[in-house]
Design a protein around this motif. Structure first.
Motif, PDB file in Angstrom:
ATOM      1  N   SER A 363       0.957  -1.137  -0.191  1.00 11.29           N
ATOM      2  CA  SER A 363       0.199  -0.255   0.043  1.00 11.29           C
ATOM      3  C   SER A 363       0.947   1.315   0.101  1.00 11.29           C
ATOM      4  N   ASP A 364       0.276   2.321  -0.017  1.00 11.81           N
ATOM      5  CA  ASP A 364       0.890   3.638  -0.085  1.00 11.81           C
ATOM      6  C   ASP A 364       1.008   4.178   1.436  1.00 11.81           C
ATOM      7  N   ASP A 365       0.550   3.285   2.370  1.00 16.59           N
ATOM      8  CA  ASP A 365       0.551   3.833   3.690  1.00 16.59           C
ATOM      9  C   ASP A 365       2.071   3.712   4.263  1.00 16.59           C
ATOM     10  N   PHE A 366       2.837   3.112   3.735  1.00 18.80           N
ATOM     11  CA  PHE A 366       4.415   2.787   3.985  1.00 18.80           C
ATOM     12  C   PHE A 366       5.073   3.139   2.732  1.00 18.80           C
ATOM     13  N   PRO A 367       6.530   3.510   2.656  1.00 15.70           N
ATOM     14  CA  PRO A 367       7.200   3.782   1.561  1.00 15.70           C
ATOM     15  C   PRO A 367       7.654   2.604   0.739  1.00 15.70           C
ATOM     16  N   LEU A 368       7.417   1.388   1.495  1.00 18.38           N
ATOM     17  CA  LEU A 368       8.164   0.324   0.770  1.00 18.38           C
ATOM     18  C   LEU A 368       7.928  -0.083  -0.688  1.00 18.38           C
ATOM     19  N   ALA A 369       6.686   0.063  -1.206  1.00 16.50           N
ATOM     20  CA  ALA A 369       6.230   0.060  -2.437  1.00 16.50           C
ATOM     21  C   ALA A 369       6.867   0.694  -3.523  1.00 16.50           C
ATOM     22  N   ALA A 370       6.735   1.871  -3.001  1.00 18.53           N
ATOM     23  CA  ALA A 370       7.403   2.967  -3.727  1.00 18.53           C
ATOM     24  C   ALA A 370       8.769   2.966  -3.991  1.00 18.53           C
ATOM     25  N   HIS A 371       9.383   2.604  -2.918  1.00 16.79           N
ATOM     26  CA  HIS A 371      10.836   2.188  -3.083  1.00 16.79           C
ATOM     27  C   HIS A 371      11.005   1.067  -3.764  1.00 16.79           C
ATOM     28  N   TRP A 372      10.433  -0.058  -3.576  1.00 18.26           N
ATOM     29  CA  TRP A 372      10.528  -1.074  -4.834  1.00 18.26           C
ATOM     30  C   TRP A 372      10.619  -0.813  -5.966  1.00 18.26           C
ATOM     31  N   ALA A 373       9.429   0.038  -6.578  1.00 21.30           N
ATOM     32  CA  ALA A 373       9.288   0.380  -7.857  1.00 21.30           C
ATOM     33  C   ALA A 373      10.706   1.145  -8.223  1.00 21.30           C
ATOM     34  N   ASN A 374      10.883   2.166  -7.432  1.00 18.49           N
ATOM     35  CA  ASN A 374      12.051   2.968  -7.743  1.00 18.49           C
ATOM     36  C   ASN A 374      13.494   1.953  -8.223  1.00 18.49           C
ATOM     37  N   ALA A 375      13.536   1.218  -6.955  1.00 20.64           N
ATOM     38  CA  ALA A 375      14.775   0.276  -7.169  1.00 20.64           C
ATOM     39  C   ALA A 375      14.660  -0.690  -8.515  1.00 20.64           C
ATOM     40  N   ARG A 376      13.249  -0.890  -8.775  1.00 20.26           N
ATOM     41  CA  ARG A 376      13.276  -2.117 -10.281  1.00 20.26           C
ATOM     42  C   ARG A 376      13.560  -1.179 -11.275  1.00 20.26           C
ATOM     43  N   THR A 377      13.320   0.116 -11.539  1.00 21.50           N
ATOM     44  CA  THR A 377      13.917   0.846 -12.720  1.00 21.50           C
ATOM     45  C   THR A 377      15.444   0.896 -12.796  1.00 21.50           C
ATOM     46  N   LEU A 378      15.901   0.822 -11.628  1.00 24.74           N
ATOM     47  CA  LEU A 378      17.683   1.155 -11.536  1.00 24.74           C
ATOM     48  C   LEU A 378      18.459  -0.253 -12.342  1.00 24.74           C
ATOM     49  N   ARG A 379      17.449  -1.152 -12.518  1.00 26.77           N
ATOM     50  CA  ARG A 379      18.089  -2.280 -13.468  1.00 26.77           C
ATOM     51  C   ARG A 379      17.951  -2.076 -14.931  1.00 26.77           C
ATOM     52  N   ILE A 380      17.337  -0.818 -15.224  1.00 27.55           N
ATOM     53  CA  ILE A 380      17.227  -0.497 -16.675  1.00 27.55           C
ATOM     54  C   ILE A 380      18.114   0.914 -16.821  1.00 27.55           C
ATOM     55  N   VAL A 381      17.805   1.829 -16.060  1.00 28.79           N
ATOM     56  CA  VAL A 381      18.383   3.220 -16.348  1.00 28.79           C
ATOM     57  C   VAL A 381      19.940   3.170 -16.311  1.00 28.79           C
ATOM     58  N   ASP A 382      20.514   3.850 -16.983  1.00 26.31           N
ATOM     59  CA  ASP A 382      21.986   4.004 -17.080  1.00 26.31           C
ATOM     60  C   ASP A 382      22.716   2.772 -17.493  1.00 26.31           C
ATOM     61  N   GLY A 383      21.933   1.915 -18.396  1.00 26.14           N
ATOM     62  CA  GLY A 383      22.325   0.824 -18.922  1.00 26.14           C
ATOM     63  C   GLY A 383      21.685  -0.433 -18.305  1.00 26.14           C
ATOM     64  N   PRO A 384      20.887  -1.402 -19.000  1.00 21.68           N
ATOM     65  CA  PRO A 384      20.413  -2.534 -18.308  1.00 21.68           C
ATOM     66  C   PRO A 384      21.560  -3.488 -18.023  1.00 21.68           C
ATOM     67  N   ASP A 385      21.183  -4.586 -17.227  1.00 19.07           N
ATOM     68  CA  ASP A 385      22.018  -5.457 -16.560  1.00 19.07           C
ATOM     69  C   ASP A 385      22.620  -6.244 -17.612  1.00 19.07           C
ATOM     70  N   ALA A 386      22.185  -6.682 -18.845  1.00 21.97           N
ATOM     71  CA  ALA A 386      22.579  -7.291 -19.822  1.00 21.97           C
ATOM     72  C   ALA A 386      24.039  -6.579 -20.278  1.00 21.97           C
ATOM     73  N   VAL A 387      23.875  -5.236 -20.397  1.00 27.10           N
ATOM     74  CA  VAL A 387      24.860  -4.573 -21.104  1.00 27.10           C
ATOM     75  C   VAL A 387      26.088  -4.584 -20.148  1.00 27.10           C
ATOM     76  N   HIS A 388      25.766  -4.168 -18.724  1.00 28.06           N
ATOM     77  CA  HIS A 388      27.172  -4.286 -17.770  1.00 28.06           C
ATOM     78  C   HIS A 388      27.699  -5.653 -17.555  1.00 28.06           C
ATOM     79  N   LEU A 389      26.662  -6.822 -17.645  1.00 25.35           N
ATOM     80  CA  LEU A 389      27.381  -8.027 -17.636  1.00 25.35           C
ATOM     81  C   LEU A 389      28.235  -8.333 -18.766  1.00 25.35           C
TER      82      LEU A 389
END
Length: 401
Positions: A363-389
């Motif tokens: 839910s939006d009652d706690f910051p966990l969901a928003a932080h999870w969504a933000n962290a998931r984008t980091l596997r794409i922004v500034d180059g996806p995992d496959a490129v870095h591997l």
């Protein structure tokens, strides 16, 4: 053993921790309340400018810049310790003028901008008076390979004409946004990494069209947001070009090295906060005749989370120190390693916290969901995992062979 940070960095760290406790965490719900009670979610909640003024008055401003004239003279390694603290709250980085994409754009202007460009755009960005956009990714091509970018920057007399379809341009919907750095092709016939250039585009230029706002797992990230932007025959003076034709990749590499450190340290901060929330929640809830904190599975999650956070932090600080000592190019492998390891770690830790919170965690009652969504984008922004591997493997093989 970790290298000591300077007395100046220690002082700033202590002041930052105090500011977060006194002003940031208590005002997260105020921010949400103001944002949702306004006529439009794309208006700036007053609490943001109030807290920016407080942070600026306390000298907690432009902490990311190693330049002593504009910043606090911190190394990447030292700033990483502060960046982690800011990452604990999604509203915090802007309050200290340390938010993306403005940080990267300010670094570009500081490193590569002319005196006139700095006067017009860098100075108001440094003061936190305006926001900016970095327009690189395109919807029609696989932008993980930036040589695919098709946006054009064509010279016509004393002007460049820009035609491009860009998306995931962060802060584009923010009413304070005044300038974009746009990457496009100036010479399609040049060598692949010499075709691209970067140019400054005032956001009120005729032909700049925001087509739509984009959401991340349903989050609009108002009032900054992300947008698809069409640049339709936009004309800007030749003097708006950054560094020179064909030097877009050079600028991008200078921009991305420190930026990836910032992203990763913020993700570590988010994981730390998630673990704290997990422990607090598990200590206060009971199920099946005992507290959650006493369940072996929950304790295993706590232990695994602590191990993963410490591993990620050490790897990231090592990368930051290598940039300081040898430059971003020499630290290319370490930067790629953290770009893969840290977002995945953050996702794991936040997910464990969500599991303990149950329905409240998504839910939006706690910051966990928003932080999870933000962290998931980091596997794409500034180059996806496959490129870095791919890059890590190539560099490792080269070193061993």
């Amino acid at each position: 053993m970790l290298k000591e940070i300077s007395e100046n960095a220690k002082k700033l760290k202590a002041e930052l921790l105090e500011f977060m406790d006194e002003y940031v965490y208590p005002n997260e719900p105020v921010f949400e309340e103001q944002l949702n009670s306004q006529e439009s979610r794309w208006m700036i909640p007053p609490i943001i400018e109030e807290l920016k003024a407080k942070a600026k008055a306390k000298g907690l401003w432009n902490l990311f810049l190693p330049d002593t004239e504009y910043g606090k003279g911190l190394s990447n390694y030292e700033y990483a310790h502060l960046c982690e603290i800011m990452g604990r709250s999604l509203i915090a980085p802007e309050l200290f003028n340390c938010n993306a994409p403005d940080t990267g754009n300010m670094e570009v202007l500081l490193k590569y901008g002319t005196k006139e460009q700095k006067k017009q755009w860098l100075e108001p960005l440094l003061e936190g008076e305006i926001r900016s956009v970095f327009s690189m990714t395109e919807p029609a091509v696989a932008s993980s390979d930036a040589t695919n970018i098709q946006g054009s920057i064509v010279r016509d007399g004393d002007e460049y004409v820009i035609n491009a379809r860009k998306w995931w341009s962060t802060s584009a919907i923010d009413p304070r946004c005044k300038v974009a750095i746009v990457m496009g092709k100036t010479d399609p016939n040049a060598a692949p990494h010499k075709q691209q250039s970067m140019i400054l585009v005032p956001f009120d230029s005729p032909g700049v069209e925001i087509k739509r706002a984009l959401t991340v797992f349903g989050y609009d990230h108002a009032p900054n947001g992300h947008a698809e932007i069409h640049y339709n025959n936009v004309r800007v003076p030749v003097s708006n070009l950054l560094l020179g034709e064909g030097r877009g990749f050079e600028i991008a590499q200078g921009r991305l090295g420190p930026g990836r450190i910032h992203h990763c340290m913020r993700a570590i901060g988010a994981a730390e906060r998630a673990l704290e929330l997990l422990v607090k929640r598990a200590s206060s809830r009971e199920a099946f005749q005992s507290r959650l904190i006493d369940k072996e599975t929950v304790r295993a999650d706590i232990a695994k989370s602590r191990i993963e956070i410490e591993q990620a932090r050490l790897l990231t600080l090592h990368a930051a120190n290598k940039i300081d000592q040898e430059g971003a190019k020499a630290a290319r492998k370490e930067i790629a390693m953290i770009k893969i390891a840290v977002p995945q770690m953050s996702l794991h830790v936040i997910d464990r916290a969500i599991q303990v919170f149950g329905g409240a965690g998504v839910s939006d009652d706690f910051p966990l969901a928003a932080h999870w969504a933000n962290a998931r984008t980091l596997r794409i922004v500034d180059g996806p995992d496959a490129v870095h591997l791919r890059d890590i493997a190539k560099l490792e093989i080269r070193e061993q062979m």
